[in-house]
Design a protein around this motif. Sequence first.
Motif, PDB file in Angstrom:
ATOM      1  N   SER A 194      16.101 -23.617 -18.521  1.00 14.19           N
ATOM      2  CA  SER A 194      15.222 -24.756 -18.784  1.00 14.19           C
ATOM      3  C   SER A 194      15.365 -25.885 -17.773  1.00 14.19           C
ATOM      4  CB  SER A 194      15.481 -25.298 -20.197  1.00 14.19           C
ATOM      5  OG  SER A 194      16.819 -25.726 -20.346  1.00 14.19           O
ATOM      6  N   ARG A 195      16.486 -25.935 -17.026  1.00 13.51           N
ATOM      7  CA  ARG A 195      16.653 -27.048 -16.089  1.00 13.51           C
ATOM      8  C   ARG A 195      15.603 -27.032 -14.980  1.00 13.51           C
ATOM      9  NH1 ARG A 195      21.254 -23.852 -14.863  1.00 13.51           N
ATOM     10  NH2 ARG A 195      21.162 -22.826 -12.822  1.00 13.51           N
ATOM     11  N   ALA A 251      12.562 -29.590 -15.275  1.00 19.09           N
ATOM     12  CA  ALA A 251      12.700 -31.044 -15.175  1.00 19.09           C
ATOM     13  C   ALA A 251      11.673 -31.626 -14.204  1.00 19.09           C
ATOM     14  CB  ALA A 251      14.115 -31.406 -14.733  1.00 19.09           C
ATOM     15  N   ILE A 253       7.991 -31.881 -15.469  1.00 23.64           N
ATOM     16  CA  ILE A 253       7.913 -32.904 -16.513  1.00 23.64           C
ATOM     17  C   ILE A 253       7.956 -34.290 -15.877  1.00 23.64           C
ATOM     18  CG2 ILE A 253       9.139 -33.941 -18.462  1.00 23.64           C
ATOM     19  CD1 ILE A 253       9.941 -31.139 -19.340  1.00 23.64           C
ATOM     20  N   ASP A 254       8.866 -34.491 -14.920  1.00 20.93           N
ATOM     21  CA  ASP A 254       8.997 -35.791 -14.258  1.00 20.93           C
ATOM     22  C   ASP A 254       7.740 -36.155 -13.472  1.00 20.93           C
ATOM     23  OD1 ASP A 254      11.525 -35.961 -15.284  1.00 20.93           O
ATOM     24  OD2 ASP A 254      12.554 -35.410 -13.414  1.00 20.93           O
ATOM     25  N   HIS A 313       7.331 -33.279 -24.713  1.00 19.01           N
ATOM     26  CA  HIS A 313       8.097 -32.041 -24.786  1.00 19.01           C
ATOM     27  C   HIS A 313       9.373 -32.145 -23.940  1.00 19.01           C
ATOM     28  CE1 HIS A 313       4.487 -30.508 -26.566  1.00 19.01           C
ATOM     29  NE2 HIS A 313       4.923 -29.251 -26.608  1.00 19.01           N
ATOM     30  N   SER A 314      10.443 -31.533 -24.423  1.00 19.41           N
ATOM     31  CA  SER A 314      11.684 -31.449 -23.651  1.00 19.41           C
ATOM     32  C   SER A 314      11.606 -30.263 -22.703  1.00 19.41           C
ATOM     33  CB  SER A 314      12.877 -31.271 -24.596  1.00 19.41           C
ATOM     34  OG  SER A 314      12.817 -29.997 -25.227  1.00 19.41           O
ATOM     35  N   ARG A 315      12.569 -30.190 -21.798  1.00 16.28           N
ATOM     36  CA  ARG A 315      12.617 -29.052 -20.875  1.00 16.28           C
ATOM     37  C   ARG A 315      12.707 -27.734 -21.641  1.00 16.28           C
ATOM     38  NH1 ARG A 315      17.641 -30.299 -17.050  1.00 16.28           N
ATOM     39  NH2 ARG A 315      18.551 -30.145 -19.117  1.00 16.28           N
ATOM     40  N   LYS A 316      13.557 -27.685 -22.641  1.00 15.95           N
ATOM     41  CA  LYS A 316      13.730 -26.447 -23.406  1.00 15.95           C
ATOM     42  C   LYS A 316      12.448 -26.070 -24.136  1.00 15.95           C
ATOM     43  CE  LYS A 316      16.604 -24.087 -26.793  1.00 15.95           C
ATOM     44  NZ  LYS A 316      15.438 -23.515 -27.485  1.00 15.95           N
ATOM     45  N   GLN A 317      11.754 -27.068 -24.695  1.00 17.05           N
ATOM     46  CA  GLN A 317      10.511 -26.774 -25.402  1.00 17.05           C
ATOM     47  C   GLN A 317       9.462 -26.187 -24.463  1.00 17.05           C
ATOM     48  OE1 GLN A 317       9.951 -30.726 -27.047  1.00 17.05           O
ATOM     49  NE2 GLN A 317      10.390 -29.995 -29.125  1.00 17.05           N
ATOM     50  N   ALA A 328      19.178 -22.170 -25.253  1.00 17.92           N
ATOM     51  CA  ALA A 328      19.208 -23.219 -24.245  1.00 17.92           C
ATOM     52  C   ALA A 328      19.959 -22.695 -23.038  1.00 17.92           C
ATOM     53  CB  ALA A 328      19.875 -24.475 -24.790  1.00 17.92           C
TER      54      ALA A 328
END
Length: 261
Positions: A160-161, A164, A167-168, A226-230, A259
């Motif tokens: 999931s990293r 990032a 998303i950013d 949403h988070s990275r994992k989502q 995760a």
Amino acid sequence: MISTWRIALRTLLLSLHILLGLILTPLVLSRHPGGVLRTHPRIESWWHNRVADILGVRITVAGYRPQAPAFLVANHISWLDVIVLGALTPTDFLSKYEVRRWPLIGWLAARAGTLFIRRGNGEAAQITEQISKRLRDNGMLTVFPEGTTTDGTLVRPFFSRLFAAPIDTRTDVVPVAVRYHINGHHDPVAPYTDDQSLGENLRGLITRAKTEVMVIFGEPITLSGHSRKQVADEARNAIIMALHSHEQTPLGERVPAPAAG
């Protein structure tokens, strides 16, 4: 199987095409954002398409091809994935650092804009910044978040990293399902796994009449809130569903992605 002379012809044509790429690359550079000189995207697309033609790769496409900027997320089966997706889209790739050391191919990949990642060396922040810069420069980048190739019968959990950066930068995340098949059924030859060399895998592709692959471009995933994992889980699930809807043989066990980053 194909005749001996066709095998010899394919081997010769592929060798000459790689040599042509080495000759053309310094001559067809274009300046990208940030002043970086890179191989022109049209030349990259032509080169990938020609490799596919030489190897007898027949590509079927479903869904709409994304437009830059975009962050493409694909399941990973073979080195051939790069050829197939590079033939269909003007995308750069994120690859493991070992590929940079491959003779000839590593140099061509670097010139084509591939970002190379070293795992386990505390470079996560640096890689995220490199990806973010590429996306901010209106680029398209394809990643394989499984972190390794599979035999094509399952989709491993995603790291999931890697999510990032999109998303950013608020860049569309587009799931891409890749499926090699023989008349709709699982193809055991195309996968490039750890138990074989590149030469062995290439030999299997060259010595058969054709390789069939289906590429399914999914709908962009909503990133807001949403988070990275989502996002990683949603992308993985979308790819599994796309593969499931276009297959005649079942995927392996479908388990929730833990995760991973």
